[in-house]
Scaffold this motif. Structure first.
Motif, PDB file in Angstrom:
ATOM      1  N   SER A 222     113.310  50.722  22.657  1.00 17.82           N
ATOM      2  CA  SER A 222     114.474  51.442  22.117  1.00 17.82           C
ATOM      3  C   SER A 222     113.940  51.423  20.621  1.00 17.82           C
ATOM      4  N   GLY A 223     114.182  52.942  20.002  1.00 18.68           N
ATOM      5  CA  GLY A 223     113.888  52.865  18.643  1.00 18.68           C
ATOM      6  C   GLY A 223     112.492  53.356  18.237  1.00 18.68           C
ATOM      7  N   GLY A 224     111.288  53.233  19.331  1.00 25.03           N
ATOM      8  CA  GLY A 224     110.191  53.581  19.165  1.00 25.03           C
ATOM      9  C   GLY A 224     109.967  54.921  18.885  1.00 25.03           C
ATOM     10  N   ARG A 225     108.775  55.257  18.354  1.00 24.98           N
ATOM     11  CA  ARG A 225     108.589  56.600  18.119  1.00 24.98           C
ATOM     12  C   ARG A 225     107.321  57.058  18.939  1.00 24.98           C
ATOM     13  N   LEU A 226     107.285  58.405  19.273  1.00 25.06           N
ATOM     14  CA  LEU A 226     106.383  59.188  19.867  1.00 25.06           C
ATOM     15  C   LEU A 226     106.016  60.440  18.829  1.00 25.06           C
ATOM     16  N   VAL A 227     104.728  60.172  18.602  1.00 22.50           N
ATOM     17  CA  VAL A 227     104.202  61.420  17.651  1.00 22.50           C
ATOM     18  C   VAL A 227     103.429  62.241  18.491  1.00 22.50           C
ATOM     19  N   THR A 228     103.601  63.628  18.579  1.00 21.76           N
ATOM     20  CA  THR A 228     102.962  64.476  19.278  1.00 21.76           C
ATOM     21  C   THR A 228     102.460  65.546  18.503  1.00 21.76           C
ATOM     22  N   VAL A 229     101.143  65.591  18.362  1.00 19.51           N
ATOM     23  CA  VAL A 229     100.459  66.878  17.373  1.00 19.51           C
ATOM     24  C   VAL A 229      99.527  67.612  18.696  1.00 19.51           C
ATOM     25  N   ASP A 230      99.757  68.855  18.621  1.00 16.46           N
ATOM     26  CA  ASP A 230      99.236  69.641  19.921  1.00 16.46           C
ATOM     27  C   ASP A 230      98.775  70.914  19.554  1.00 16.46           C
ATOM     28  N   TRP A 231      98.214  71.647  20.131  1.00 18.16           N
ATOM     29  CA  TRP A 231      97.846  73.073  20.286  1.00 18.16           C
ATOM     30  C   TRP A 231      99.021  73.620  20.641  1.00 18.16           C
ATOM     31  N   SER A 232      99.699  74.585  19.591  1.00 18.96           N
ATOM     32  CA  SER A 232     101.074  75.205  20.067  1.00 18.96           C
ATOM     33  C   SER A 232     100.683  76.775  20.898  1.00 18.96           C
ATOM     34  N   ALA A 233     101.485  76.812  21.684  1.00 19.06           N
ATOM     35  CA  ALA A 233     101.372  78.397  22.502  1.00 19.06           C
ATOM     36  C   ALA A 233     101.910  79.430  21.544  1.00 19.06           C
ATOM     37  N   ASP A 234     102.519  79.082  20.375  1.00 17.64           N
ATOM     38  CA  ASP A 234     102.901  80.181  19.238  1.00 17.64           C
ATOM     39  C   ASP A 234     101.830  80.317  18.335  1.00 17.64           C
ATOM     40  N   GLY A 235     100.693  79.616  18.527  1.00 11.96           N
ATOM     41  CA  GLY A 235      99.568  79.976  17.645  1.00 11.96           C
ATOM     42  C   GLY A 235      98.755  81.010  17.947  1.00 11.96           C
ATOM     43  N   PRO A 236      97.766  81.421  17.007  1.00 14.41           N
ATOM     44  CA  PRO A 236      96.812  82.551  17.407  1.00 14.41           C
ATOM     45  C   PRO A 236      95.665  82.226  18.375  1.00 14.41           C
ATOM     46  N   GLY A 237      95.556  80.879  18.811  1.00 18.84           N
ATOM     47  CA  GLY A 237      94.562  80.695  19.808  1.00 18.84           C
ATOM     48  C   GLY A 237      92.989  80.791  19.119  1.00 18.84           C
ATOM     49  N   ASP A 238      92.895  80.912  17.673  1.00 16.52           N
ATOM     50  CA  ASP A 238      91.687  80.688  17.088  1.00 16.52           C
ATOM     51  C   ASP A 238      90.794  79.531  17.541  1.00 16.52           C
ATOM     52  N   ASP A 239      91.459  78.483  17.427  1.00 15.13           N
ATOM     53  CA  ASP A 239      91.025  77.045  17.632  1.00 15.13           C
ATOM     54  C   ASP A 239      91.447  76.191  18.954  1.00 15.13           C
ATOM     55  N   GLY A 240      90.790  75.436  19.572  1.00 15.13           N
ATOM     56  CA  GLY A 240      91.242  74.769  20.655  1.00 15.13           C
ATOM     57  C   GLY A 240      91.277  75.613  21.886  1.00 15.13           C
ATOM     58  N   PRO A 241      92.423  75.061  23.057  1.00 14.58           N
ATOM     59  CA  PRO A 241      92.137  75.718  24.363  1.00 14.58           C
ATOM     60  C   PRO A 241      92.767  77.046  24.277  1.00 14.58           C
ATOM     61  N   SER A 242      92.768  77.809  25.395  1.00 16.76           N
ATOM     62  CA  SER A 242      93.340  79.318  25.326  1.00 16.76           C
ATOM     63  C   SER A 242      94.844  78.849  25.268  1.00 16.76           C
ATOM     64  N   VAL A 243      95.647  80.117  24.688  1.00 15.98           N
ATOM     65  CA  VAL A 243      96.882  79.930  24.486  1.00 15.98           C
ATOM     66  C   VAL A 243      97.811  79.499  25.778  1.00 15.98           C
ATOM     67  N   ASP A 244      97.068  80.039  26.909  1.00 19.09           N
ATOM     68  CA  ASP A 244      97.844  80.077  28.388  1.00 19.09           C
ATOM     69  C   ASP A 244      97.858  78.432  28.671  1.00 19.09           C
ATOM     70  N   GLU A 245      97.110  77.695  27.915  1.00 20.70           N
ATOM     71  CA  GLU A 245      96.873  76.192  28.211  1.00 20.70           C
ATOM     72  C   GLU A 245      97.848  75.181  27.412  1.00 20.70           C
ATOM     73  N   ARG A 246      98.674  76.096  26.562  1.00 18.92           N
ATOM     74  CA  ARG A 246      99.260  75.174  25.614  1.00 18.92           C
ATOM     75  C   ARG A 246     100.938  75.301  25.932  1.00 18.92           C
ATOM     76  N   PHE A 247     101.772  74.346  25.253  1.00 24.83           N
ATOM     77  CA  PHE A 247     103.048  74.562  25.345  1.00 24.83           C
ATOM     78  C   PHE A 247     103.653  75.132  23.883  1.00 24.83           C
TER      79      PHE A 247
END
Length: 184
Positions: free
Chosen positions: A127-152
């Motif tokens: 309880s009180g523990g933190r979860l930090v999530t950094v990920d490729w965004s489906a709202d991004g242009p898709g220039d880097d990382g996986p294809s946009v359809d694989e993102r949230f």
């Protein structure tokens, strides 16, 4: 989203310092808000790029990855004293309830996202523990990382975490990625 793993034959790309343009060491450590005695999990640790950065600031860092080959590559670099490798899926973590003070994933949320994984994270984070999530965004242009359809998108990620009982403390889109800090 389809489950997949990072290709072992491309694992050297996981050591590329240019990854810091998406999430810096300082940003990640600050978001976790941990003390020296903390137990933290790196979800999808790969070759330990970010685990190496966080390990000096915690007592135990669990490098969690589904691919034992990634752990082999990490061991070749030499593990920091605080690091323990754990071969497991995020939906089946081998920790007791409330065991972790924090957890983070950098560019791997899209690979493990499921109700079972989020429920498991809620179980193992205290309880009180933190979860930090950094990920490729489906709202991004898709220039880097996986294809946009694989993102949230940002809204989907925050909804997933809230449904699992996390409260969102910070959530924002960046040019290609999203950044979320949630508390159990």
């Amino acid at each position: 989203m389809g489950f997949h793993t990072f290709p072992i034959d491309r694992a050297d790309a996981l050591e590329d310092p240019s990854r810091y343009r998406f999430c810096s060491r300082e940003e990640l450590i600050a978001a976790l808000e941990l003390d020296d005695g903390a137990a933290v999990a790196d979800l999808g640790s790969g070759t330990g790029f970010y685990a190496d950065d966080v390990a000096p600031f915690v007592e135990t860092l669990y490098a969690v990855d589904v691919q034992p080959e990634m752990h082999d590559l990490y061991r070749e670099k030499e593990l920091p004293d605080a690091v323990e490798t754990v071969t497991a899926d995020v939906s089946a973590l081998p920790f007791d309830d409330d065991h972790l003070d924090g957890a983070y994933s950098v560019m791997t949320h899209h690979e493990y996202a499921s109700e079972a994984a989020f429920a498991e994270l809620a179980r193992v984070l205290r309880s009180g523990g933190r979860l930090v999530t950094v990920d490729w965004s489906a709202d991004g242009p898709g220039d880097d990382g996986p294809s946009v359809d694989e993102r949230f998108g940002l809204e989907a990620v925050t909804d997933q975490l809230e449904e699992a009982g996390f409260s969102i403390e910070l959530a924002h889109n960046r040019p290609e990625t999203l950044f979320v800090v949630a508390r159990r």
